[in-house]
Write a protein that holds these residues in place. Sequence first.
Motif, PDB file in Angstrom:
ATOM      1  N   LEU A  88       0.798  -1.226   0.000  1.00  0.00           N
ATOM      2  CA  LEU A  88       0.000   0.000   0.000  1.00  0.00           C
ATOM      3  C   LEU A  88       0.833   1.281   0.000  1.00  0.00           C
ATOM      4  O   LEU A  88       0.537   2.192  -0.783  1.00  0.00           O
ATOM      5  N   PRO A  89       1.881   1.407   0.815  1.00  0.00           N
ATOM      6  CA  PRO A  89       2.676   2.644   0.749  1.00  0.00           C
ATOM      7  C   PRO A  89       3.307   2.888  -0.628  1.00  0.00           C
ATOM      8  O   PRO A  89       3.327   4.012  -1.113  1.00  0.00           O
ATOM      9  N   ALA A  90       3.800   1.838  -1.260  1.00  0.00           N
ATOM     10  CA  ALA A  90       4.403   1.997  -2.587  1.00  0.00           C
ATOM     11  C   ALA A  90       3.348   2.399  -3.619  1.00  0.00           C
ATOM     12  O   ALA A  90       3.591   3.268  -4.466  1.00  0.00           O
ATOM     13  N   LEU A  91       2.184   1.790  -3.534  1.00  0.00           N
ATOM     14  CA  LEU A  91       1.100   2.125  -4.456  1.00  0.00           C
ATOM     15  C   LEU A  91       0.627   3.564  -4.235  1.00  0.00           C
ATOM     16  O   LEU A  91       0.408   4.307  -5.201  1.00  0.00           O
ATOM     17  N   ALA A  92       0.488   3.969  -2.981  1.00  0.00           N
ATOM     18  CA  ALA A  92       0.064   5.340  -2.676  1.00  0.00           C
ATOM     19  C   ALA A  92       1.073   6.349  -3.215  1.00  0.00           C
ATOM     20  O   ALA A  92       0.697   7.373  -3.791  1.00  0.00           O
ATOM     21  N   ASP A  93       2.360   6.050  -3.048  1.00  0.00           N
ATOM     22  CA  ASP A  93       3.407   6.940  -3.561  1.00  0.00           C
ATOM     23  C   ASP A  93       3.313   7.054  -5.077  1.00  0.00           C
ATOM     24  O   ASP A  93       3.350   8.147  -5.631  1.00  0.00           O
ATOM     25  N   ARG A  94       3.171   5.944  -5.749  1.00  0.00           N
ATOM     26  CA  ARG A  94       3.122   5.927  -7.213  1.00  0.00           C
ATOM     27  C   ARG A  94       1.922   6.725  -7.741  1.00  0.00           C
ATOM     28  O   ARG A  94       2.053   7.537  -8.657  1.00  0.00           O
ATOM     29  N   LEU A  95       0.758   6.475  -7.160  1.00  0.00           N
ATOM     30  CA  LEU A  95      -0.446   7.177  -7.617  1.00  0.00           C
ATOM     31  C   LEU A  95      -0.367   8.678  -7.337  1.00  0.00           C
ATOM     32  O   LEU A  95      -0.768   9.495  -8.172  1.00  0.00           O
ATOM     33  N   THR A  96       0.165   9.032  -6.184  1.00  0.00           N
ATOM     34  CA  THR A  96       0.287  10.443  -5.832  1.00  0.00           C
ATOM     35  C   THR A  96       1.250  11.157  -6.765  1.00  0.00           C
ATOM     36  O   THR A  96       0.999  12.292  -7.188  1.00  0.00           O
ATOM     37  N   ARG A  97       2.358  10.515  -7.106  1.00  0.00           N
ATOM     38  CA  ARG A  97       3.312  11.132  -8.032  1.00  0.00           C
ATOM     39  C   ARG A  97       2.702  11.293  -9.425  1.00  0.00           C
ATOM     40  O   ARG A  97       2.986  12.270 -10.111  1.00  0.00           O
ATOM     41  N   ARG A  98       1.859  10.353  -9.826  1.00  0.00           N
ATOM     42  CA  ARG A  98       1.175  10.505 -11.121  1.00  0.00           C
ATOM     43  C   ARG A  98       0.223  11.697 -11.096  1.00  0.00           C
ATOM     44  O   ARG A  98       0.143  12.455 -12.065  1.00  0.00           O
ATOM     45  N   LEU A  99      -0.499  11.843  -9.985  1.00  0.00           N
ATOM     46  CA  LEU A  99      -1.392  12.997  -9.853  1.00  0.00           C
ATOM     47  C   LEU A  99      -0.592  14.300  -9.827  1.00  0.00           C
ATOM     48  O   LEU A  99      -1.007  15.292 -10.428  1.00  0.00           O
ATOM     49  N   ALA A 100       0.542  14.290  -9.160  1.00  0.00           N
ATOM     50  CA  ALA A 100       1.398  15.480  -9.130  1.00  0.00           C
ATOM     51  C   ALA A 100       1.888  15.822 -10.537  1.00  0.00           C
ATOM     52  O   ALA A 100       1.947  16.998 -10.907  1.00  0.00           O
ATOM     53  N   ALA A 101       2.222  14.813 -11.324  1.00  0.00           N
ATOM     54  CA  ALA A 101       2.675  15.042 -12.703  1.00  0.00           C
ATOM     55  C   ALA A 101       1.565  15.664 -13.542  1.00  0.00           C
ATOM     56  O   ALA A 101       1.817  16.584 -14.326  1.00  0.00           O
ATOM     57  N   ARG A 102       0.340  15.185 -13.351  1.00  0.00           N
ATOM     58  CA  ARG A 102      -0.788  15.783 -14.088  1.00  0.00           C
ATOM     59  C   ARG A 102      -1.007  17.233 -13.686  1.00  0.00           C
ATOM     60  O   ARG A 102      -1.277  18.087 -14.522  1.00  0.00           O
ATOM     61  N   GLY A 103      -0.896  17.494 -12.385  1.00  0.00           N
ATOM     62  CA  GLY A 103      -1.044  18.866 -11.905  1.00  0.00           C
ATOM     63  C   GLY A 103       0.055  19.771 -12.427  1.00  0.00           C
ATOM     64  O   GLY A 103      -0.202  20.905 -12.833  1.00  0.00           O
TER      65      GLY A 103
END
Length: 86
Positions: free
Chosen positions: A18-33
């Motif tokens: 879960l921590p690795a998945l949360a990090d990955r998804l958050t970084r993708r959202l940051a990239a979109r932003g």
Amino acid sequence: MKPRSTKHLALKIAALALPALADRLTRRLAARGFTGVTGQQPPRNPAVPFVTWKEAILWTAIAGAMGGVARMASRKALAGKLPVET
């Protein structure tokens, strides 16, 4: 050694994934932003000549902070679920 339940095993797997998945998804959202605000892709490789120091530092700070908070939040959410092993 006493056998562990299936629920315990599932929580252990979640605590790892879960921590690795949360990090990955958050970084993708940051990239979109970042793309939405600047109109450019985030600088994935700061060694590329057209990436400025300002862009590289800004992207690293944003992505690192957001990813770190996501990892911490997922670990905190799971903290009370797993028994402490001695």
